[in-house]
Design a protein around this motif. Structure first.
Motif, mmCIF file in Angstrom:
data_model
loop_
_atom_site.group_PDB
_atom_site.id
_atom_site.type_symbol
_atom_site.label_atom_id
_atom_site.label_comp_id
_atom_site.label_asym_id
_atom_site.label_seq_id
_atom_site.Cartn_x
_atom_site.Cartn_y
_atom_site.Cartn_z
ATOM 1 N N LEU A 67 1.026 -1.315 -0.501
ATOM 2 C CA LEU A 67 -0.028 0.454 -0.329
ATOM 3 C C LEU A 67 0.642 1.396 0.511
ATOM 4 N N LEU A 68 0.410 1.906 -0.284
ATOM 5 C CA LEU A 68 1.212 3.995 -0.347
ATOM 6 C C LEU A 68 0.526 4.807 0.732
ATOM 7 N N PRO A 69 1.029 5.090 0.948
ATOM 8 C CA PRO A 69 0.597 6.296 2.048
ATOM 9 C C PRO A 69 -0.223 7.317 1.725
ATOM 10 N N THR A 70 0.117 7.703 0.252
ATOM 11 C CA THR A 70 -0.606 8.398 -0.515
ATOM 12 C C THR A 70 -0.054 8.373 -1.737
ATOM 13 N N ASN A 71 -1.557 8.778 -2.680
ATOM 14 C CA ASN A 71 -0.946 8.577 -4.318
ATOM 15 C C ASN A 71 -0.206 10.415 -5.258
ATOM 16 N N ASP A 72 -0.027 11.307 -3.770
ATOM 17 C CA ASP A 72 0.053 12.187 -4.368
ATOM 18 C C ASP A 72 1.765 12.432 -4.075
ATOM 19 N N VAL A 73 2.473 13.195 -5.224
ATOM 20 C CA VAL A 73 3.564 13.475 -4.840
ATOM 21 C C VAL A 73 4.256 14.671 -3.664
ATOM 22 N N VAL A 74 4.818 13.370 -3.463
ATOM 23 C CA VAL A 74 6.025 13.941 -2.340
ATOM 24 C C VAL A 74 7.104 13.419 -2.493
ATOM 25 N N GLN A 75 8.427 14.305 -1.898
ATOM 26 C CA GLN A 75 10.015 13.978 -2.386
ATOM 27 C C GLN A 75 10.655 15.035 -1.167
ATOM 28 N N THR A 76 11.358 13.468 -0.933
ATOM 29 C CA THR A 76 12.383 14.659 0.467
ATOM 30 C C THR A 76 13.671 15.095 -0.366
ATOM 31 N N ARG A 77 13.476 16.656 0.533
ATOM 32 C CA ARG A 77 14.729 17.028 -0.436
ATOM 33 C C ARG A 77 16.220 17.543 0.732
ATOM 34 N N VAL A 78 17.080 17.300 0.770
ATOM 35 C CA VAL A 78 17.986 17.473 1.723
ATOM 36 C C VAL A 78 18.425 18.713 2.042
ATOM 37 N N LYS A 79 19.060 19.781 2.868
ATOM 38 C CA LYS A 79 19.500 21.133 3.081
ATOM 39 C C LYS A 79 21.230 20.340 3.229
ATOM 40 N N THR A 80 22.315 20.863 2.560
ATOM 41 C CA THR A 80 23.056 20.537 2.472
ATOM 42 C C THR A 80 24.314 22.257 2.252
ATOM 43 N N PRO A 81 25.697 21.900 2.852
ATOM 44 C CA PRO A 81 26.078 23.357 2.532
ATOM 45 C C PRO A 81 25.865 23.593 1.687
ATOM 46 N N GLN A 82 25.891 23.196 0.110
ATOM 47 C CA GLN A 82 25.429 23.854 -1.361
ATOM 48 C C GLN A 82 24.226 24.176 -1.815
ATOM 49 N N GLY A 83 23.473 24.369 -0.879
ATOM 50 C CA GLY A 83 21.985 24.392 -1.430
ATOM 51 C C GLY A 83 20.978 23.216 -1.233
ATOM 52 N N TRP A 84 19.673 22.992 -0.751
ATOM 53 C CA TRP A 84 18.795 21.841 -0.757
ATOM 54 C C TRP A 84 19.021 20.941 -2.631
ATOM 55 N N LEU A 85 18.516 19.672 -1.955
ATOM 56 C CA LEU A 85 19.427 19.018 -3.271
ATOM 57 C C LEU A 85 18.142 17.722 -3.105
ATOM 58 N N SER A 86 17.868 17.212 -4.307
ATOM 59 C CA SER A 86 17.104 15.681 -4.215
ATOM 60 C C SER A 86 17.469 15.025 -3.548
ATOM 61 N N PHE A 87 16.921 14.307 -2.590
ATOM 62 C CA PHE A 87 17.275 12.942 -2.112
ATOM 63 C C PHE A 87 18.180 11.893 -3.346
ATOM 64 N N GLN A 88 17.852 11.993 -4.291
ATOM 65 C CA GLN A 88 18.541 11.038 -5.059
ATOM 66 C C GLN A 88 19.578 11.925 -5.443
ATOM 67 N N ASP A 89 19.574 13.003 -5.901
ATOM 68 C CA ASP A 89 21.131 13.931 -5.620
ATOM 69 C C ASP A 89 21.970 13.776 -4.162
ATOM 70 N N PHE A 90 21.590 13.732 -3.024
ATOM 71 C CA PHE A 90 22.380 13.579 -2.519
ATOM 72 C C PHE A 90 22.625 12.156 -2.185
ATOM 73 N N PHE A 91 21.453 11.684 -2.095
ATOM 74 C CA PHE A 91 22.330 9.866 -2.027
ATOM 75 C C PHE A 91 23.206 9.179 -2.884
ATOM 76 N N VAL A 92 22.976 9.149 -4.214
ATOM 77 C CA VAL A 92 23.555 8.453 -5.624
ATOM 78 C C VAL A 92 24.231 8.907 -6.034
ATOM 79 N N ARG A 93 24.210 10.736 -6.632
ATOM 80 C CA ARG A 93 25.427 11.353 -7.320
ATOM 81 C C ARG A 93 25.955 11.970 -6.341
ATOM 82 N N GLU A 94 25.939 12.286 -5.356
ATOM 83 C CA GLU A 94 26.756 13.087 -4.031
ATOM 84 C C GLU A 94 27.324 11.705 -2.851
ATOM 85 N N HIS A 95 26.682 10.625 -3.387
ATOM 86 C CA HIS A 95 27.504 9.447 -1.934
ATOM 87 C C HIS A 95 27.338 9.791 -0.833
ATOM 88 N N CYS A 96 25.856 10.775 -0.133
ATOM 89 C CA CYS A 96 26.222 11.168 1.038
ATOM 90 C C CYS A 96 27.078 11.691 1.550
#
Length: 319
Positions: free
Chosen positions: A132-161
């Protein structure tokens, strides 16, 4: 076990392992899973839902076991060609995996709900435990870093955390509506198990959907969390950084703090047994047991033990 109703709140790899444990146990027919959709993002014009796909591929025995995500026996010809054309290809999407994203995106453009799409994909892979899904609406985690706000995938995959985490937000959460299926499942649950997923960006994103945490708190369920930490370290992912950014300690106390308003029990690894007394002092029932799930047997044994422990203490609390 059909009269028992179990809900698993699950993120990505840790959530999928817990889901497999329940799916292979005697409690499979009693279980439904509520998965995280806040890691979703668009790549090459396609809508990708990493945590949900990891659940589906794992339960359908299609997961790449070595890396813990993506399809097994995968090829990457499309990605190779996209790279040759000068496209960003840091998000590794295999050819089989791309078929899932093409299918999801096509149905999404036709107005089919994310829940219905998930059900169709689960059926395709022979998954019998409802996701089951908690919502059918679009919700996206964003991470604030010293370089600015990133999407979670940018932070997790591209920037390797690698970047420091200054803040977390769930974009779109204020206008998100919970799915009736998730609310009904929570309300009717006897047990709610929180998988060893990231408490901030996986479970936290689920609970942040309006009405979801309130439903958990109002349910008559016994609620137990499996800690994602072993010896103060995560098995996989940036949960330690996320806890620190939220001002919480990187140990069982930090996990408890995330769920303190509704938690009855917690499962911690033998390595952390010294933390059991503090948790018990907060009124929690504590199961100390090996929590590292490497094999199918590990997954089934742990989740069976968790359910039996929770049922036992639920009876004691009701007495």
């Amino acid at each position: 076990m059909t009269s028992l109703n179990i809900t698993l709140l699950a993120g990505g790899v840790g959530g999928a392992k817990a889901a497999e444990g329940l799916a292979k146990s005697q409690y499979a027919s009693s279980t439904k899973i509520i998965g995280n959709i806040a890691d979703d993002d668009e790549f090459h014009g396609l809508w990708v839902s990493p945590d949900i796909d990891t659940l589906i591929y794992s339960l359908g025995d299609q997961i790449d076991r070595q890396q813990g995500w993506g399809r097994k026996n995968e090829t990457h010809q499309v990605l190779t060609e996209l790279k040759a054309l000068g496209q960003d290809t840091w998000m590794t999407l295999g050819d089989l995996d791309l078929a899932t994203h093409i299918y999801r995106t096509n149905l999404k453009h036709q107005g089919v709900s994310a829940s219905e799409i998930t059900e169709c994909l689960a059926k395709r892979h022979g998954v019998s435990v409802p996701i089951l899904l908690p919502t059918n609406d679009v919700v996206q985690t964003r991470v604030k870093t010293p370089q600015g706000w990133l999407s979670f995938q940018d932070f997790f995959v591209r920037e390797h955390c690698q970047s420091d985490v200054l803040d977390i937000e769930y974009q779109g959460i204020a206008n998100a509506k919970p799915t009736p299926e998730a609310l009904e499942q929570i309300a009717n649950s006897d047990l709610i198990i929180i998988a060893p997923s990231n408490p901030i960006v996986s479970i936290g994103a689920i609970l942040a959907v309006p009405e979801i945490q309130q439903a958990v708190e109002k349910s008559g369920a016994y609620i137990i969390a499996i800690s994602p930490l072993i010896g103060g370290k995560t098995v996989k992912g940036p949960a330690d950084k996320m806890l620190e950014s939220a001002g919480k300690s990187i140990d069982s106390k930090g996990i408890y703090d995330c769920y303190s308003s509704f938690l009855h029990g917690m499962v911690i690894d033998n390595v952390d047994q010294q933390e059991a007394a503090w948790l018990q002092g907060q009124g929690l029932d504590v199961l100390v047991t090996p929590t590292l799930m490497k094999t199918p047997e590990d997954k089934t044994a742990l989740l069976t033990k968790v359910v039996e422990f929770a049922l036992s203490y639920k009876k004691q609390r009701a007495a």
